[in-house]
Write an enzyme that holds these catalytic residues in place. Structure first.
Site: not given
Length: 331
Positions: A16, A139, A169
């Protein structure tokens, strides 16, 4: 022509931060959503070296809180008449189960529910700003998911080990891909496009809760493994490249923007619709935030301006958040 506006989450570190730098170089006015004031201050200082006339405003909020995500979305929508790009980049890889004050799994809240809630509040502004873009960062961990039950998985508070954390995740990132594709079906691509990406392996500090992670990060950096500049490049490309100006619902790889299929457990439109419906039910079941709670905003002054506290609040202090450190998250 008015300066284009880009809202970006998780911009105080990792992918980011690089994305924010590149968008600033490209002439965007930046609206940064961050949890840590100290890290936001460091980002502002860095961006001032990118371009003297860079314009940046920081809204402090923890995207692990649905209420804060909703509120910061409303604050941005009230302040900005247009938003040209929204980058949902904030992410967390926790190595044990943690539950938020709202009774949600923290990793699910940060990686999926918070971005969903924020985007929901900004959708009307994005539509008015057409053509606009939403970029969601997923991801390749999503490929590890063997099955998904939206109703159960969104509410899953079961403990997990460090070894089992990757599957959890990955599930939150699969939800991100599924949501991207369902949202794309709901929005007119001539007005707002929605795409997501797999930024590949990056050394970003996302897993800094892991013992020895700092040493490992230094070793990988020395070996030029996991350079986050490559991962950030696909985010910037989705946000700015004319080639993606009319393309929506895509999931692309950092490797030459190669199109990727949504991993099979979440690929069916019926399953994606089910996830959407269950997500809305979870979000709508979260109580509204107490109006007395205030998260202030901080703006870097433009040329000829002096730094000042926001006039609507008169101060710049974050209330109700933890210490000025973001733990193991790019959030």
């Amino acid at each position: 022509m008015d300066q284009p506006v880009a809202v970006i989450t998780g911009a105080t570190s990792g992918l980011g931060r690089i994305t924010a730098r590149e968008l600033a170089r490209s002439g965007y006015r930046l609206v940064v959503v961050a949890r840590s004031r100290s890290r936001a201050d460091a980002l502002l200082a860095e961006l001032s070296s990118v371009a003297e006339d860079v314009r940046v405003e920081v809204f402090l909020a923890d995207l692990g809180s649905v209420r804060q995500a909703r509120r910061v979305g409303r604050q941005i929508a009230a302040r900005y008449e247009r938003v040209d790009v929204l980058v949902n980049n904030a992410g967390l890889h926790a190595f044990s189960q943690r539950t938020t004050a709202e009774g949600l799994a923290e990793m699910t809240a940060v990686n999926y529910l918070g971005p969903f809630a924020l985007t929901r509040e900004l959708t009307d502004t994005l539509l008015r700003s057409a053509p606009a873009r939403i970029v969601n960062v997923a991801s390749e961990a999503a490929r590890q998911v063997r099955g998904i039950d939206p109703a159960a998985d969104l509410r899953d508070l079961a403990p997990y080990t460090r070894r089992g954390s990757m599957a959890v995740y990955g599930r939150t990132k699969l939800m991100m891909i599924m949501w991207t594709q369902e949202l794309a079906r709901r929005l007119d691509a001539d007005k707002v496009t929605v795409n997501c990406c797999d930024p590949g392996f990056n050394v970003t500090g996302l897993g800094r809760d892991l013992p020895g992670s700092a040493l490992l990060e230094r070793a990988l950096t020395a070996l030029h493994v996991g350079d986050p500049r490559k991962g950030a490049s696909i985010i910037v490309r989705l946000a700015t490249d004319p080639a993606f100006g009319r393309s929506s619902g895509g999931y692309v790889s950092v490797r030459d923007a190669t199109p990727l299929p949504c991993p099979e457990p979440g690929r069916a439109p019926e399953t994606q619709l089910r996830l959407w419906s269950e997500t809305v039910a979870v979000l709508d079941g979260t109580p509204a935030e107490d109006e007395s709670e205030v998260v202030d905003q901080q703006r870097r002054p433009g040329p000829g301006e002096r730094a000042a506290a926001d006039p609507s609040t008169g101060r710049r202090q974050l209330r109700g958040a933890g210490p000025g450190d973001e733990g193991g998250a790019d959030r």
